[in-house]
Design an enzyme around this catalytic site. Structure first.
Site, PDB file in Angstrom:
ATOM      1  N   LYS A 165      32.882  38.925  40.279  1.00  0.00           N
ATOM      2  CA  LYS A 165      33.587  38.334  41.838  1.00  0.00           C
ATOM      3  C   LYS A 165      33.119  37.651  42.811  1.00  0.00           C
ATOM      4  CE  LYS A 165      38.740  39.645  40.993  1.00  0.00           C
ATOM      5  NZ  LYS A 165      39.909  40.319  40.871  1.00  0.00           N
TER       6      LYS A 165
ATOM      7  N   TYR B 261      38.753  48.120  44.413  1.00  0.00           N
ATOM      8  CA  TYR B 261      39.978  48.306  45.038  1.00  0.00           C
ATOM      9  C   TYR B 261      40.918  48.895  46.198  1.00  0.00           C
ATOM     10  CZ  TYR B 261      39.218  46.941  39.681  1.00  0.00           C
ATOM     11  OH  TYR B 261      38.255  46.079  39.060  1.00  0.00           O
TER      12      TYR B 261
ATOM     13  N   SER C 246      36.099  41.660  36.783  1.00  0.00           N
ATOM     14  CA  SER C 246      36.592  41.698  38.209  1.00  0.00           C
ATOM     15  C   SER C 246      34.720  42.047  39.028  1.00  0.00           C
ATOM     16  CB  SER C 246      37.043  43.182  38.861  1.00  0.00           C
ATOM     17  OG  SER C 246      38.533  42.154  38.968  1.00  0.00           O
TER      18      SER C 246
ATOM     19  N   TYR D  95      38.020  31.133  35.240  1.00  0.00           N
ATOM     20  CA  TYR D  95      38.066  32.094  36.124  1.00  0.00           C
ATOM     21  C   TYR D  95      37.769  33.517  35.014  1.00  0.00           C
ATOM     22  CZ  TYR D  95      40.403  36.629  37.436  1.00  0.00           C
ATOM     23  OH  TYR D  95      40.218  38.044  38.097  1.00  0.00           O
TER      24      TYR D  95
ATOM     25  N   VAL E 118      38.062  46.086  34.881  1.00  0.00           N
ATOM     26  CA  VAL E 118      38.233  46.520  34.224  1.00  0.00           C
ATOM     27  C   VAL E 118      38.004  46.692  32.666  1.00  0.00           C
ATOM     28  CG1 VAL E 118      40.727  46.280  35.372  1.00  0.00           C
ATOM     29  CG2 VAL E 118      39.731  44.108  33.445  1.00  0.00           C
TER      30      VAL E 118
HETATM   31  N1  GLN Z   1      39.825  39.477  34.714  1.00  0.00           N
HETATM   32  C1  GLN Z   1      40.573  40.134  34.590  1.00  0.00           C
HETATM   33  C2  GLN Z   1      42.487  39.931  35.812  1.00  0.00           C
HETATM   34  O1  GLN Z   1      41.762  39.381  36.495  1.00  0.00           O
HETATM   35  C3  GLN Z   1      40.224  41.140  36.239  1.00  0.00           C
HETATM   36  C4  GLN Z   1      40.809  42.340  37.063  1.00  0.00           C
HETATM   37  C5  GLN Z   1      39.560  43.394  37.044  1.00  0.00           C
HETATM   38  O2  GLN Z   1      39.010  43.451  36.460  1.00  0.00           O
HETATM   39  N2  GLN Z   1      40.108  44.335  37.868  1.00  0.00           N
HETATM   40  O3  GLN Z   1      42.988  40.179  35.185  1.00  0.00           O
END
Ligand code: GLN
Length: 309
Positions: free
Chosen positions: A68, A245, A65, A193, A263
């Site tokens: 992002k 988050y 994430s 993605y 994650v």
């Molecule tokens: N690639 C992961 C997903 O879309 C990224 C999520 C994350 O790092 N919170 O589930």
């Protein structure tokens, strides 16, 4: 404040090492479950271009994430602010990152922000390019530009593992496509993605990107404006309001530094007038944030009075 040296950083790592046992590595992406929960590394990239690090600093981990923030910066450069925020909102959700249910609560449908998966998928869909390869290539080139390091690449095994198991992200994409939030082919957007999430970095490379954001989008060494200042500010603001988050509020109180987690256990923090800080510790808490990363940032912030508030 005085600069931290590598011995001091090493001793801070020793202080937080045990917290790794309080969490678990992510396993919903099968390839991530192979990570060693005891890996631990930290890096600080100061605005004068000096980088200090400690622990497993050569270990690579995927952005997940954290990407992002990077795709948002590129989508803003590609399309401008108005276009992007017609399709994605600016408000924190307070929900887990992969939550779907708020998409139903707004008409016309619009993901609440670019840091939850729904919003991030919509942002990835806005990146310019004729096809998935070109879009991924542009994301990688952007990473190379920000780090001045062309060795950065995609961890194909992690990308493939996520692509095969991304049922929830596929559902989000179908929903967004139905409601005209995104355009084009779903599998292609998911391909871009999952590859953007699977870009492999070490803590030094990541802290340099944090420092670039702290330096208002200018490269620390060449002084070149890589991200327009206003867009760098937008990204940092999202890091404060949504970067951790549904733990962003507590993180703002306890740490008070713009930061984004992933994650894989990485965290990238960006502090104006200071630089970039990154931590890697793959053991996660229930909300998907690195347990050790959070603890270390909390200790550093309190000890050196780093909160922006
Ligand atoms: N690639 C992961 C997903 O879309 C990224 C999520 C994350 O790092 N919170 O589930």
């Amino acid at each position: 404040m005085e600069k931290l040296d590598e011995n001091t950083l090493e001793s801070w790592l020793d202080n937080v090492r045990e917290y790794a046992f309080d969490g678990h590595v992510a396993d919903y992406i099968p390839a991530l479950s192979k990570q060693n929960p005891e890996k631990l590394a930290v890096s600080i990239y100061y605005l004068d271009g000096e980088c200090v690090y400690a622990g497993d600093h050569q270990e690579c981990f995927t952005l997940q994430s954290i990407s992002k923030v990077i795709s948002l910066a590129l989508a803003l450069i590609d399309n401008g602010e108005e276009y992007v925020f017609q399709r994605v909102g600016m408000e924190p959700s307070g929900d887990p990152f992969h939550s779907i249910y708020r998409l139903e609560q707004h008409r016309p449908s619009k993901p609440l922000n670019p840091m939850i998966n729904a919003g991030a998928l919509a942002v990835t869909n806005m990146i310019r390019g004729q096809n998935a390869d070109e879009k991924v290539g542009r994301l990688l080139s952007f990473m190379h530009e920000m780090t001045d390091d062309r060795t950065i690449n995609i961890n194909e095994a992690v990308a493939e593992s996520e692509f095969q198991s991304a049922y929830l992200n596929r559902s989000l994409l179908y929903y967004l496509r139905q409601h005209d939030v995104i355009k084009g082919n779903i599998e292609e957007t998911l391909d871009v993605y999952t590859k953007q999430c699977s870009i492999d970095v070490n803590v030094c490379q990541l802290s340099r990107i944090g420092a670039l954001f702290a330096n208002e989008g200018r490269d620390l060494h060449s002084n070149r404006q890589i991200i327009p200042k206003h867009f760098a500010r937008i990204c940092k603001t999202f890091m404060v309001t949504c970067g951790m988050y549904d733990a962003s509020g507590a993180f703002a109180i306890k740490v008070g530094i713009p930061a984004k987690s992933g994650v894989s256990g990485g965290v990238m923090a960006s502090l104006n007038h200071f630089g970039g800080i990154s931590v890697y510790g793959p053991s996660l808490d229930k909300k998907g944030n690195s347990v050790v990363g959070l603890k270390l940032l909390e200790i550093l912030s309190n000890r050196y009075d780093l909160s922006i508030f």
